[in-house]
Design a protein around this motif. Structure first.
Motif, PDB file in Angstrom:
ATOM      1  N   LEU A   1       0.829  -1.205   0.000  1.00 49.47           N
ATOM      2  CA  LEU A   1       0.000   0.000   0.000  1.00 49.47           C
ATOM      3  C   LEU A   1       0.861   1.252   0.000  1.00 49.47           C
ATOM      4  CD1 LEU A   1      -3.079   0.962   0.359  1.00 49.47           C
ATOM      5  CD2 LEU A   1      -2.387   1.429   2.697  1.00 49.47           C
ATOM      6  N   PHE A   2       1.885   1.288   0.858  1.00 43.37           N
ATOM      7  CA  PHE A   2       2.747   2.466   0.927  1.00 43.37           C
ATOM      8  C   PHE A   2       3.577   2.630  -0.341  1.00 43.37           C
ATOM      9  CE2 PHE A   2       3.227   4.145   5.491  1.00 43.37           C
ATOM     10  CZ  PHE A   2       1.893   3.909   5.770  1.00 43.37           C
ATOM     11  N   ASP A   3       4.120   1.532  -0.845  1.00 41.65           N
ATOM     12  CA  ASP A   3       4.902   1.603  -2.089  1.00 41.65           C
ATOM     13  C   ASP A   3       4.079   2.185  -3.237  1.00 41.65           C
ATOM     14  OD1 ASP A   3       7.374   0.671  -1.231  1.00 41.65           O
ATOM     15  OD2 ASP A   3       6.936  -1.427  -1.700  1.00 41.65           O
ATOM     16  N   MET A   4       2.811   1.823  -3.285  1.00 43.83           N
ATOM     17  CA  MET A   4       1.947   2.262  -4.371  1.00 43.83           C
ATOM     18  C   MET A   4       1.332   3.638  -4.117  1.00 43.83           C
ATOM     19  SD  MET A   4       1.864   0.123  -6.886  1.00 43.83           S
ATOM     20  CE  MET A   4       0.339   0.564  -7.715  1.00 43.83           C
ATOM     21  N   THR A   5       1.478   4.150  -2.901  1.00 46.14           N
ATOM     22  CA  THR A   5       0.852   5.429  -2.554  1.00 46.14           C
ATOM     23  C   THR A   5       1.836   6.582  -2.515  1.00 46.14           C
ATOM     24  OG1 THR A   5      -0.812   4.242  -1.234  1.00 46.14           O
ATOM     25  CG2 THR A   5      -0.611   6.600  -0.849  1.00 46.14           C
ATOM     26  N   PHE A   6       3.064   6.333  -2.051  1.00 48.91           N
ATOM     27  CA  PHE A   6       4.061   7.408  -1.953  1.00 48.91           C
ATOM     28  C   PHE A   6       4.133   8.258  -3.227  1.00 48.91           C
ATOM     29  CE2 PHE A   6       6.492   5.155   1.575  1.00 48.91           C
ATOM     30  CZ  PHE A   6       6.263   6.153   2.509  1.00 48.91           C
ATOM     31  N   PRO A   7       4.274   7.645  -4.411  1.00 53.81           N
ATOM     32  CA  PRO A   7       4.424   8.465  -5.634  1.00 53.81           C
ATOM     33  C   PRO A   7       3.152   9.218  -6.014  1.00 53.81           C
ATOM     34  CG  PRO A   7       5.243   6.225  -5.968  1.00 53.81           C
ATOM     35  CD  PRO A   7       4.453   6.217  -4.715  1.00 53.81           C
ATOM     36  N   MET A   8       2.014   8.850  -5.404  1.00 48.38           N
ATOM     37  CA  MET A   8       0.743   9.451  -5.772  1.00 48.38           C
ATOM     38  C   MET A   8       0.343  10.605  -4.851  1.00 48.38           C
ATOM     39  SD  MET A   8       0.000   7.636  -8.390  1.00 48.38           S
ATOM     40  CE  MET A   8      -1.712   8.050  -8.701  1.00 48.38           C
TER      41      MET A   8
ATOM     42  N   ASP B   1      -2.755  10.919   6.323  1.00 43.35           N
ATOM     43  CA  ASP B   1      -2.992  11.309   4.925  1.00 43.35           C
ATOM     44  C   ASP B   1      -2.542  10.216   3.956  1.00 43.35           C
ATOM     45  OD1 ASP B   1      -3.922  13.869   5.696  1.00 43.35           O
ATOM     46  OD2 ASP B   1      -1.849  14.588   5.843  1.00 43.35           O
ATOM     47  N   LEU B   2      -1.407   9.589   4.275  1.00 42.45           N
ATOM     48  CA  LEU B   2      -0.877   8.530   3.413  1.00 42.45           C
ATOM     49  C   LEU B   2      -1.811   7.325   3.399  1.00 42.45           C
ATOM     50  CD1 LEU B   2       1.575   7.796   1.655  1.00 42.45           C
ATOM     51  CD2 LEU B   2       2.633   6.816   3.684  1.00 42.45           C
TER      52      LEU B   2
ATOM     53  N   GLU C   1      -8.101   5.294  -0.625  1.00 40.42           N
ATOM     54  CA  GLU C   1      -8.880   5.929  -1.690  1.00 40.42           C
ATOM     55  C   GLU C   1      -8.528   5.311  -3.042  1.00 40.42           C
ATOM     56  OE1 GLU C   1      -9.501  10.372  -3.710  1.00 40.42           O
ATOM     57  OE2 GLU C   1      -7.944  10.032  -2.211  1.00 40.42           O
ATOM     58  N   LEU C   2      -7.255   5.108  -3.282  1.00 37.11           N
ATOM     59  CA  LEU C   2      -6.811   4.509  -4.542  1.00 37.11           C
ATOM     60  C   LEU C   2      -7.284   3.065  -4.666  1.00 37.11           C
ATOM     61  CD1 LEU C   2      -3.202   5.981  -4.529  1.00 37.11           C
ATOM     62  CD2 LEU C   2      -4.911   6.414  -6.308  1.00 37.11           C
ATOM     63  N   THR C   3      -7.226   2.297  -3.578  1.00 36.34           N
ATOM     64  CA  THR C   3      -7.650   0.892  -3.662  1.00 36.34           C
ATOM     65  C   THR C   3      -9.156   0.770  -3.856  1.00 36.34           C
ATOM     66  OG1 THR C   3      -7.859   0.596  -1.244  1.00 36.34           O
ATOM     67  CG2 THR C   3      -5.714   0.125  -2.237  1.00 36.34           C
TER      68      THR C   3
ATOM     69  N   ALA D   1     -19.373  -0.443  -3.767  1.00 35.95           N
ATOM     70  CA  ALA D   1     -20.614   0.268  -3.453  1.00 35.95           C
ATOM     71  C   ALA D   1     -20.413   1.138  -2.222  1.00 35.95           C
ATOM     72  CB  ALA D   1     -21.731  -0.739  -3.204  1.00 35.95           C
ATOM     73  N   GLU D   2     -19.244   1.757  -2.120  1.00 32.66           N
ATOM     74  CA  GLU D   2     -18.904   2.510  -0.918  1.00 32.66           C
ATOM     75  C   GLU D   2     -19.119   4.006  -1.118  1.00 32.66           C
ATOM     76  OE1 GLU D   2     -18.381   0.346   1.179  1.00 32.66           O
ATOM     77  OE2 GLU D   2     -17.333  -1.316   0.253  1.00 32.66           O
ATOM     78  N   ARG D   3     -19.371   4.704  -0.014  1.00 27.49           N
ATOM     79  CA  ARG D   3     -19.458   6.153  -0.056  1.00 27.49           C
ATOM     80  C   ARG D   3     -18.106   6.746  -0.425  1.00 27.49           C
ATOM     81  NH1 ARG D   3     -20.955   4.790   4.981  1.00 27.49           N
ATOM     82  NH2 ARG D   3     -19.137   5.902   5.794  1.00 27.49           N
ATOM     83  N   LYS D   4     -18.114   7.988  -0.924  1.00 29.54           N
ATOM     84  CA  LYS D   4     -16.878   8.634  -1.332  1.00 29.54           C
ATOM     85  C   LYS D   4     -15.914   8.816  -0.169  1.00 29.54           C
ATOM     86  CE  LYS D   4     -18.582  11.136  -5.391  1.00 29.54           C
ATOM     87  NZ  LYS D   4     -18.774  12.466  -6.021  1.00 29.54           N
ATOM     88  N   ASP D   5     -16.456   8.959   1.052  1.00 30.07           N
ATOM     89  CA  ASP D   5     -15.601   9.197   2.209  1.00 30.07           C
ATOM     90  C   ASP D   5     -15.213   7.915   2.928  1.00 30.07           C
ATOM     91  OD1 ASP D   5     -18.052   8.515   3.264  1.00 30.07           O
ATOM     92  OD2 ASP D   5     -18.080  10.110   4.776  1.00 30.07           O
ATOM     93  N   ARG D   6     -15.454   6.757   2.290  1.00 28.83           N
ATOM     94  CA  ARG D   6     -15.216   5.495   2.982  1.00 28.83           C
ATOM     95  C   ARG D   6     -13.744   5.314   3.355  1.00 28.83           C
ATOM     96  NH1 ARG D   6     -17.851   0.496   3.560  1.00 28.83           N
ATOM     97  NH2 ARG D   6     -16.832  -0.460   5.352  1.00 28.83           N
TER      98      ARG D   6
END
Length: 308
Positions: free
Chosen positions: A153-160, A171-172, A178-180, A187-192
């Motif tokens: 998760l962190f490897d795929m999130t740092f550059p984003m 935040d990370l 959010e990306l996953t 069927a999740e809410r935007k703030d999930r």
């Protein structure tokens, strides 16, 4: 003796936390059904976060030694290998659940960055409980597998993350989830993604530095060889692939579930209605022809914004 990383220690501690006795009994009944093939049973998801059990659908992962050991000479072996996991309904002591089945080998691989979809590592970067295990080796292998989830998760999130801004650990995590969520038909809410972290901010604050320390140690161990740092463009491309794969896999797994999961289309409608606030009602013909019924249902819900 090799030093156990802080991340593994935190995972082991979290997995060992107690659960409702009915959840433990449910897990034992699942393991018993698969006999000596059963290695561990993991409890995760919204029911773990809220502790609400009655009237809810519990989520379990059953990890088995191999699909052959679990099913014998059955077509389910090929189904689980080609499109993991297989998912089955289960009931015990008034509770209901869905049980996803993975081999130890697949559980390890699907928690790594090379996985073709986010579904396993996205879930196990979140809290889970080891509610049954066959022996100490099975427990250790589960911890080893789960360690890869948050690292991926962190490897795929740092550059984003946005450049030029200050970011906290929370935040990370939130950006990662959010990306996953965007990489699956959800069927999740935007703030999930925010609510997952906000439900237990202390947990994510503890785990975050341990994940970063594990990444640092990994990079040091690889220091003698050339390490290519992925550009943001490369990671964005990878996320596009994951989004495409995730949505296609969701449809393929739904089709498979029509043969392995009794009432699968009703569960899909229940899940969508629960998370998206819709009131979609399954028609009788859709139960008789669940694959066709799902294909009719999904486009309408996607266009209506119920799932993304």
């Amino acid at each position: 003796m090799a030093r156990v990383s802080e991340l593994k220690s935190l995972i082991a501690e979290e997995l060992a936390q107690s659960v409702d006795r009915r959840v433990a009994a449910f897990a034992a009944s699942i393991a018993e059904q698969y006999g000596e093939a059963s290695r561990v049973v993991l409890f995760y998801g919204s029911c773990l976060r809220t502790t609400e059990l009655d009237g809810q659908m519990l989520d379990f992962y059953l990890i088995v030694s191999s699909y052959e050991a679990a099913y014998g000479k059955s077509w389910l072996v090929a189904a689980n290998k080609r499109l993991p996991p297989n998912v089955f309904p289960a009931e015990h002591d008034g509770l209901v659940a869905k049980v996803a089945v993975l081999s130890e080998q697949d559980f390890y691989k699907l928690n790594r960055i090379t996985a073709s979809a986010v579904s396993v590592w996205a879930r196990f970067a979140q809290p889970s409980r080891l509610v049954w295990h066959a022996d100490e080796q099975a427990r250790s292998q589960a911890i080893e597998a789960i360690e890869g989830a948050a690292i991926t998760l962190f490897d795929m999130t740092f550059p984003m993350m946005d450049i030029g801004k200050e970011h906290g650990i929370a935040d990370l995590w939130k950006r990662g989830f959010e990306l996953t969520y965007g990489a699956e038909l959800r069927a999740e809410r935007k703030d999930r993604s925010d609510s997952v972290v906000d439900s237990d901010p202390e947990r994510y604050a503890r785990f975050g530095p341990a994940v970063m320390a594990a990444i640092t140690e990994r990079n040091k161990a690889q220091g003698k060889s050339l390490k290519i740092i992925a550009s943001r463009n490369a990671v964005e491309k990878r996320w596009r692939q994951l989004r495409r794969n995730g949505k296609l896999l969701t449809l393929a797994r739904l089709a498979k579930a029509s043969a392995t999961y009794a009432g699968g289309i009703d569960y899909l409608a229940w899940k969508i209605n629960r998370h998206a606030g819709t009131e979609y009602v399954i028609k009788p013909w859709q139960r008789n022809w669940p694959i066709l019924g799902a294909l009719v249902m999904l486009p309408r819900l996607i266009l209506g914004g119920a799932i993304k």
